[in-house]
Design a protein around this motif. Structure first.
Motif, PDB file in Angstrom:
ATOM      1  N   GLU A 217      -8.880  -2.929   7.457  1.00  0.00           N
ATOM      2  CA  GLU A 217      -9.009  -3.363   6.056  1.00  0.00           C
ATOM      3  C   GLU A 217     -10.478  -3.645   5.781  1.00  0.00           C
ATOM      4  OE1 GLU A 217      -6.892  -4.211   3.109  1.00  0.00           O
ATOM      5  OE2 GLU A 217      -9.023  -4.310   2.539  1.00  0.00           O
ATOM      6  N   ASP A 218     -10.996  -2.992   4.739  1.00  0.00           N
ATOM      7  CA  ASP A 218     -12.426  -3.144   4.468  1.00  0.00           C
ATOM      8  C   ASP A 218     -12.758  -4.493   3.830  1.00  0.00           C
ATOM      9  OD1 ASP A 218     -11.130  -2.308   2.119  1.00  0.00           O
ATOM     10  OD2 ASP A 218     -13.043  -1.678   1.244  1.00  0.00           O
ATOM     11  N   ASP A 219     -11.778  -5.084   3.163  1.00  0.00           N
ATOM     12  CA  ASP A 219     -12.031  -6.397   2.565  1.00  0.00           C
ATOM     13  C   ASP A 219     -11.898  -7.460   3.654  1.00  0.00           C
ATOM     14  OD1 ASP A 219     -11.863  -7.639  -0.543  1.00  0.00           O
ATOM     15  OD2 ASP A 219     -11.319  -8.988   1.120  1.00  0.00           O
TER      16      ASP A 219
ATOM     17  N   ASP B 121      -5.292  -0.062   5.380  1.00  0.00           N
ATOM     18  CA  ASP B 121      -5.609  -0.027   3.931  1.00  0.00           C
ATOM     19  C   ASP B 121      -6.121   1.384   3.618  1.00  0.00           C
ATOM     20  OD1 ASP B 121      -6.377  -0.318   1.356  1.00  0.00           O
ATOM     21  OD2 ASP B 121      -8.053  -1.681   1.770  1.00  0.00           O
TER      22      ASP B 121
ATOM     23  N   ASN C 140      -7.237   2.530   0.825  1.00  0.00           N
ATOM     24  CA  ASN C 140      -8.340   2.623  -0.145  1.00  0.00           C
ATOM     25  C   ASN C 140      -9.630   2.070   0.415  1.00  0.00           C
ATOM     26  OD1 ASN C 140      -5.700   1.702  -1.965  1.00  0.00           O
ATOM     27  ND2 ASN C 140      -6.794   3.532  -2.649  1.00  0.00           N
TER      28      ASN C 140
ATOM     29  N   PRO D  59     -13.755   2.754   1.372  1.00  0.00           N
ATOM     30  CA  PRO D  59     -14.803   3.580   0.771  1.00  0.00           C
ATOM     31  C   PRO D  59     -14.871   4.974   1.383  1.00  0.00           C
ATOM     32  CG  PRO D  59     -15.636   1.401   1.223  1.00  0.00           C
ATOM     33  CD  PRO D  59     -14.252   1.458   1.795  1.00  0.00           C
TER      34      PRO D  59
ATOM     35  N   GLY E 269      -3.501  -0.424  -2.790  1.00  0.00           N
ATOM     36  CA  GLY E 269      -3.551  -0.949  -4.165  1.00  0.00           C
ATOM     37  C   GLY E 269      -3.720   0.180  -5.161  1.00  0.00           C
ATOM     38  N   SER E 270      -3.551   1.387  -4.678  1.00  0.00           N
ATOM     39  CA  SER E 270      -3.881   2.546  -5.526  1.00  0.00           C
ATOM     40  C   SER E 270      -2.754   2.906  -6.495  1.00  0.00           C
ATOM     41  CB  SER E 270      -4.195   3.738  -4.635  1.00  0.00           C
ATOM     42  OG  SER E 270      -4.515   4.839  -5.451  1.00  0.00           O
ATOM     43  N   GLU E 271      -3.162   3.453  -7.638  1.00  0.00           N
ATOM     44  CA  GLU E 271      -2.190   3.995  -8.596  1.00  0.00           C
ATOM     45  C   GLU E 271      -2.244   5.522  -8.578  1.00  0.00           C
ATOM     46  OE1 GLU E 271      -0.123   2.188 -10.434  1.00  0.00           O
ATOM     47  OE2 GLU E 271      -0.952   0.230  -9.874  1.00  0.00           O
ATOM     48  N   ASP E 272      -3.111   6.033  -7.716  1.00  0.00           N
ATOM     49  CA  ASP E 272      -3.324   7.486  -7.678  1.00  0.00           C
ATOM     50  C   ASP E 272      -2.119   8.178  -7.059  1.00  0.00           C
ATOM     51  OD1 ASP E 272      -4.134  10.053  -7.292  1.00  0.00           O
ATOM     52  OD2 ASP E 272      -6.151   9.531  -6.580  1.00  0.00           O
TER      53      ASP E 272
ATOM     54  N   LYS F 289       2.831  -1.801  -1.219  1.00  0.00           N
ATOM     55  CA  LYS F 289       1.855  -1.932  -2.292  1.00  0.00           C
ATOM     56  C   LYS F 289       1.304  -3.347  -2.313  1.00  0.00           C
ATOM     57  CE  LYS F 289       1.509   0.318  -6.714  1.00  0.00           C
ATOM     58  NZ  LYS F 289       2.204   0.790  -7.906  1.00  0.00           N
ATOM     59  N   LYS F 290      -0.025  -3.444  -2.551  1.00  0.00           N
ATOM     60  CA  LYS F 290      -0.651  -4.756  -2.723  1.00  0.00           C
ATOM     61  C   LYS F 290      -0.230  -5.323  -4.082  1.00  0.00           C
ATOM     62  CE  LYS F 290      -4.881  -3.744  -0.127  1.00  0.00           C
ATOM     63  NZ  LYS F 290      -6.324  -3.480  -0.279  1.00  0.00           N
ATOM     64  N   PRO F 291      -0.110  -6.600  -4.306  1.00  0.00           N
ATOM     65  CA  PRO F 291      -0.191  -7.619  -3.238  1.00  0.00           C
ATOM     66  C   PRO F 291       1.089  -7.627  -2.394  1.00  0.00           C
ATOM     67  CG  PRO F 291       0.274  -8.632  -5.355  1.00  0.00           C
ATOM     68  CD  PRO F 291       0.136  -7.181  -5.624  1.00  0.00           C
ATOM     69  N   TYR F 292       0.914  -7.669  -1.084  1.00  0.00           N
ATOM     70  CA  TYR F 292       2.073  -7.554  -0.195  1.00  0.00           C
ATOM     71  C   TYR F 292       2.872  -8.856  -0.168  1.00  0.00           C
ATOM     72  CZ  TYR F 292      -0.783 -10.131   3.076  1.00  0.00           C
ATOM     73  OH  TYR F 292      -1.559 -11.104   3.658  1.00  0.00           O
ATOM     74  N   ASP F 293       4.149  -8.718   0.160  1.00  0.00           N
ATOM     75  CA  ASP F 293       5.001  -9.880   0.387  1.00  0.00           C
ATOM     76  C   ASP F 293       5.109 -10.052   1.897  1.00  0.00           C
ATOM     77  OD1 ASP F 293       6.979 -11.779  -0.896  1.00  0.00           O
ATOM     78  OD2 ASP F 293       8.198 -10.817   0.674  1.00  0.00           O
TER      79      ASP F 293
END
Lengths: 123, 631
Positions: free
Chosen positions: A8-10, A52, A54, A56, A83-86, A103-107
């Protein structure tokens, strides 16, 4: 103890995920980019990878393909976090042999369920 | 059928019809009129001839009658006895008398009756007594013979003088016989008959005179038995043997003896024009006929001449019409070809126009139309191209928009994940969260919320800028003072990171018309951006008065940006996750530089970046002193 690799990049999110999964009794490894994620996968052979998609420069997808192409690592289940909508990207990911797509935000409960299922399949 | 013909042929036919029909009508009318006139005059001629022949016949008969009367009135003959008791002496003297009369008749030159003045005028003179005994005859062989004369008593009763044609019972010759009764000198009783016999063909002398009757005309006489009693011009030995039953004779012998038709079939079945005259005394019909063909020879010649002229005219008209038609059709065909060319998209092939008629006008307007079409088509194509380009642009924009939405979604979801994950961790009672961990989670959540707030604010700013809805509250002020203020706010932060903050401004103020808040936002974004990446060294902020505009610069000694990334610097959500980037707390929204660019441009200025990997980065922007918004 099962080993889980989080790519995860974040940095903040990676840390929170680590805390979440550690307290569930998993050994958690962290990578902040696709390159270190791939090398960690080969070095540590985690039981599940949380990826993740998404990152860079399309790093997430590149890493996923890399893992699934290598004979050594292609059996490792991958849970994709996105988190993408693509829709095109989602379609590609779903057809790349991933175990789950979350999908983010995850449960947290949901994530744990998916991880358990992935582990079950592996064994 | 006419509809299916080609235009040229239609034209052709129409002209022929128009030119020929009046000609035909006039010719036919003329022909019929001439024919009628000719028939009229022919009939007139025939009637004249017919009348004259009939008069001659009458005259001839009357002459004979006079001669008979003269004989019957002679003294010698009147001495005949009513009972038939005639002495030989008497008969002898009668014989001598008739001989001398016969001789005289034969010899006499009767120039005033030319038709009778023929040797065959009278062939025989015969005297009969009351019992029918021939007592004297110029043919002496017949003297003493008795004639079974059946008409005798009728003759006496009616005083008739004409017998018509009689066959001599002894010679079997046919004679035209004229007779007169003889009355006794003393008692005035009928006592005998004088007969003057002429050869049957004696009337031919009258009817055979055919001056002015042409080749086929003839006059003949028909008696009431419908026998021809004169020679036919065409049938041999017709006298008394040729039966004539035509419409003409039927009319002639009808009870009212009316005039028959002028045109009918004659006894030979040929078409003739004819006239008739009924002679009541003799009960004969004098017919004068002429063959229709001959009668109408002049009109037939006339007709043939008309046909010839008409044929000639038709040929001339055909040639003229053909030539005229070509003159008409050629421009039409040229028009057709040209319109086909236009249909194929060839606008530049103009029609070669000659003349000044309507077709030439049409061709000229066609050329003009083709020209207009050509230019219109070119314009349309250009417009189409522009539209196509605009469409492409719109498509690109649409794609950019959906990418933007996708990015926004991603950027929102990550901090939300952090907050949700942290809260889940804090709520998890089974987890052994130390206070340190709890504090950390709460801090992370807080900064994520800040990130979300920033992101939303930035998005709103950006959308306002892009929609042009932002209002600049400009004021005339010293920009160096403004920049100095911003610099000062960053000094402490820079010191923390052991970075030198350099603020270099000229001593004189640089006055410029700007929105202070927006300028601060631009500078904060640029300096903050540098601070994120600069590891060690400096951040320098400067401003320079360049006459018409002010040039501001934020320079750092950061890692620099590679050439391929340079172009993307001002795009939205472009974050360069450099491995050397600062700690998570400084994570930006990826919109700062886009907003800065928008704000500078709103001031009518320009912003750009100069960078070299490993050396540093320069953000430079210029602002016009008399700024008026670019857009």
């Amino acid at each position: 103890m099962h080993k889980i690799l989080i790519v995860e990049d974040d940095i903040d999110l990676a840390m929170v995920l680590q805390m979440n999964l550690s307290s569930k009794g998993y050994k958690v490894l962290i990578a902040h980019d696709a390159l270190s994620g791939t090398s960690l996968t080969h070095a540590e052979m985690p039981d599940v990878i949380i990826l993740d998609i998404n990152m860079p420069a399309g790093g997430g997808l590149a890493m996923l393909k890399n893992i699934k192409l290598s004979i050594k690592t292609k059996m490792i289940p991958v849970v994709v976090l996105s988190g993408s909508e693509d829709e095109e990207l989602i379609h590609t990911v779903l057809h790349s042999g991933v175990e789950s797509y979350i999908k983010k935000p995850y449960d947290l409960e949901d994530l744990c369920r998916h991880i358990k299922a992935a582990l079950h399949i592996k064994e | 059928m006419f509809k299916e013909l080609k235009l040229g042929v239609k034209f052709f036919l129409s002209l022929i019809l128009i030119s020929i029909i009046p000609l035909v009508v006039i010719s036919v009318f003329n022909y019929l009129y001439t024919k009628a006139r000719l028939q009229e005059s022919t009939i007139g001629n025939l009637r004249a001839i017919n009348d004259s022949r009939a008069a001659h016949v009458n005259q001839f008969i009357r002459l004979r009658q006079e001669q008979a009367k003269e004989l019957s009135g002679s003294y010698a003959i009147r001495l005949l006895d009513p009972q038939g008791a005639n002495s030989l002496q008497l008969t002898d003297s009668i014989q001598r008398h008739i001989d001398s009369v016969y001789y005289e008749i034969k010899r006499a030159s009767r120039s005033d009756y030319e038709y009778i003045d023929q040797p065959s005028g009278i062939n025989n003179i015969s005297i009969w007594d009351i019992h029918g005994n021939i007592i004297a005859d110029t043919n002496r062989l017949l003297i003493g013979k008795k004639v079974p004369f059946k008409f005798l008593h009728i003759l006496y009763e009616k005083g008739a003088y004409f017998m018509g044609f009689e066959e001599d019972p002894y010679t079997k010759e046919k004679f035209l016989t004229i007779l007169d009764g003889v009355r006794n000198w003393g008692t005035e009783e009928y006592s005998g008959v004088v007969l003057l016999k002429s050869r049957a063909d004696v009337l031919n002398d009258i009817t055979a005179a055919r001056e002015g009757l042409g080749r086929s005309a003839e006059t003949y006489i028909v008696d009431k038995e419908r026998r021809m009693i004169t020679e036919s011009r065409f049938v041999k030995d017709a006298i008394l043997s040729l039966e004539v039953r035509t419409k003409a004779t039927d009319a002639c012998f009808s009870p009212e003896h009316r005039q028959g038709p002028v045109a009918y079939k004659n006894y030979q079945g040929r078409s003739v024009l004819g006239v008739q005259k009924y002679l009541p005394d003799q009960q004969w019909c004098v017919v004068t006929e002429i063959d229709t063909k001959e009668a109408f020879t002049p009109v037939i010649v006339f007709r043939n001449r008309i046909l010839f002229v008409m044929g000639f005219l038709i040929i001339v008209v055909l040639i003229l019409v053909h030539l005229a038609g070509r003159a008409f059709i050629r421009p039409i065909l040229a028009l057709r070809d040209a319109s086909l060319n236009v249909a194929r998209g060839k606008y530049d092939e103009a029609i070669d126009v000659q003349g000044k008629d309507e077709l030439a006008d049409l061709s000229r307007s066609f050329n003009q139309m083709a020209k207009v079409l050509a230019s219109t088509t070119t314009q349309l194509k250009e417009k189409n191209k522009i539209l196509e380009e605009q469409k492409e642009e719109l498509k690109k924009k649409d794609q950019l928009k959906s990418e933007f939405v996708s990015m926004v979604s991603h950027e929102l979801r990550t901090p939300m994940s952090i907050i949700k994950g942290s809260l889940s961790q804090l709520l998890d009672e089974s987890a052994q969260n130390t206070k340190e961990i709890k504090d950390r989670l709460l801090n992370i959540s807080l900064s994520s919320i800040k990130r979300l707030t920033d992101l939303i604010n930035n998005l709103l700013d950006l959308s306002k800028i892009e929609a042009g809805k932002i209002e600049l509250r400009k004021a005339y002020q010293d920009i160096t003072g403004l920049m100095r203020e911003v610099c000062r706010t960053f000094e402490l932060q820079a010191k923390d990171h052991r970075i030198e903050m350099r603020c270099r401004f000229s001593a004189e103020p640089i006055m410029i018309d700007v929105d202070k808040d927006k300028m601060i936002q631009v500078l904060v974004n640029l300096i903050g951006n540098s601070l994120k990446f600069v590891e060690k060294g400096f951040i320098e902020v400067s401003a320079e008065d360049q006459g018409g505009h002010v040039q501001c610069m934020v320079e750092d000694s950061g890692p620099g940006i590679s050439k391929e990334d340079l172009v993307k610097v001002f795009s939205k959500f472009q974050q360069f996750n450099h491995p050397l980037a600062r700690d998570p707390g400084t994570k930006g929204t990826g919109l700062g530089l886009s907003i800065s660019k928008g704000l500078v441009e709103l001031h009518g200025g320009k912003i750009w970046i100069e960078s070299e990997v490993g050396v540093g980065t320069k953000f430079i922007f210029i602002l016009p002193k008399n700024s008026s918004p670019a857009k």
